[in-house]
Design a protein around this motif. Structure first.
Motif, short mmCIF file in Angstrom:
data_model
loop_
_atom_site.label_atom_id
_atom_site.label_comp_id
_atom_site.label_asym_id
_atom_site.label_seq_id
_atom_site.Cartn_x
_atom_site.Cartn_y
_atom_site.Cartn_z
N SER A 164 0.81 -1.22 0.00
CA SER A 164 0.00 0.00 0.00
C SER A 164 0.84 1.27 0.00
N HIS A 197 0.31 7.18 4.56
CA HIS A 197 -0.47 7.51 3.38
C HIS A 197 -0.33 6.39 2.34
N ARG A 198 -1.46 5.98 1.80
CA ARG A 198 -1.45 5.01 0.69
C ARG A 198 -0.79 5.68 -0.51
N TRP A 199 -0.01 4.91 -1.27
CA TRP A 199 0.61 5.44 -2.48
C TRP A 199 -0.35 5.24 -3.65
N ASP A 200 -0.66 6.33 -4.33
CA ASP A 200 -1.53 6.30 -5.51
C ASP A 200 -0.64 6.09 -6.73
N TRP A 201 -0.64 4.86 -7.24
CA TRP A 201 0.23 4.51 -8.36
C TRP A 201 -0.21 5.22 -9.64
N GLN A 202 -1.49 5.46 -9.79
CA GLN A 202 -1.97 6.11 -11.01
C GLN A 202 -1.49 7.55 -11.10
N HIS A 203 -1.48 8.26 -9.98
CA HIS A 203 -1.06 9.66 -9.97
C HIS A 203 0.37 9.85 -9.47
N ALA A 223 -1.63 9.36 -1.26
CA ALA A 223 -3.08 9.52 -1.29
C ALA A 223 -3.60 9.67 0.14
N GLU A 224 -4.76 9.10 0.43
CA GLU A 224 -5.42 9.30 1.72
C GLU A 224 -4.58 8.75 2.87
#
Length: 193
Positions: free
Chosen positions: A68, A100-106, A110-111
């Motif tokens: 995550s 914080h969760r890592w947002d792979w798309q951006h 993330a949250e």
């Protein structure tokens, strides 16, 4: 397809779950911490999920999966440090952890998520067990297996997304193992088929 009772991987994971469960029950602490590390495809995520379901204490346990938080395909070491700073260290000091969760798309954080110091904690992922994280855990686990079996399981699980990154990720695992020697830091070691 073999039945679950004749599946060698299932047998190892079932036995490992029971050994860890029994050890956790014997610790005598209300909020134990278990760190599970191992090479990709070895079965550590499956083991962690089983341990969550078999948790022996009355309070539920929190699961922190490094998948995550890895900040990209070259982020094994950074992900491990995020787990240590955001979850393990605050938990050991009876403080609320935050990650914080890592947002792979951006390609950005993330949250936010919190880690409750009053509940048990399982931290699972490649790179999780280091000389800095081991003293923050009540139990440390290393899971490994033959490279070809691990690769087959990982690619079956993640498909083509992982295929192009396998060698780069394996090199990071090799560096982690050489630097930290997680199998020597582990209180329990399991080998999957």
């Amino acid at each position: 397809m073999p039945s679950r009772s004749s599946d060698p991987l299932d047998a190892v994971l079932t036995g490992a779950t029971e050994q860890i469960r029994s050890a956790v029950a014997g610790l005598g602490v209300p909020n134990p911490v278990v760190v599970i590390d191992g090479r990709s495809g070895a079965g550590k995520t499956s083991l962690a999920a089983r341990l969550v379901r078999a948790w022996p204490l009355p309070q539920p346990v929190q699961l922190f999966a490094l998948d995550s938080v890895y900040p990209g395909w070259d982020g094994l070491t950074r992900g491990a440090e995020i787990a240590r700073q955001g979850a393990l260290l605050p938990h050991s000091r009876q403080r609320i952890g935050r990650w914080h969760r890592w947002d792979w798309q951006h390609d950005e954080p993330a949250e936010a998520h919190a880690v409750d110091p009053d509940l048990g904690l399982i931290v699972e992922g490649c790179g999780a067990l280091t000389r800095a994280s081991a003293p923050l855990a009540h139990m440390t686990v290393w899971v490994d297996g033959p490279a070809s079996a691990r690769r087959n399981r990982a690619l079956e699980r993640d498909g083509d997304v992982f295929r192009d990154h396998w060698d780069m990720w394996a090199a990071q695992e090799d560096a982690h193992i050489a630097r930290e020697q997680p199998a020597q830091l582990a209180t329990m070691v399991f080998t999957t088929p």
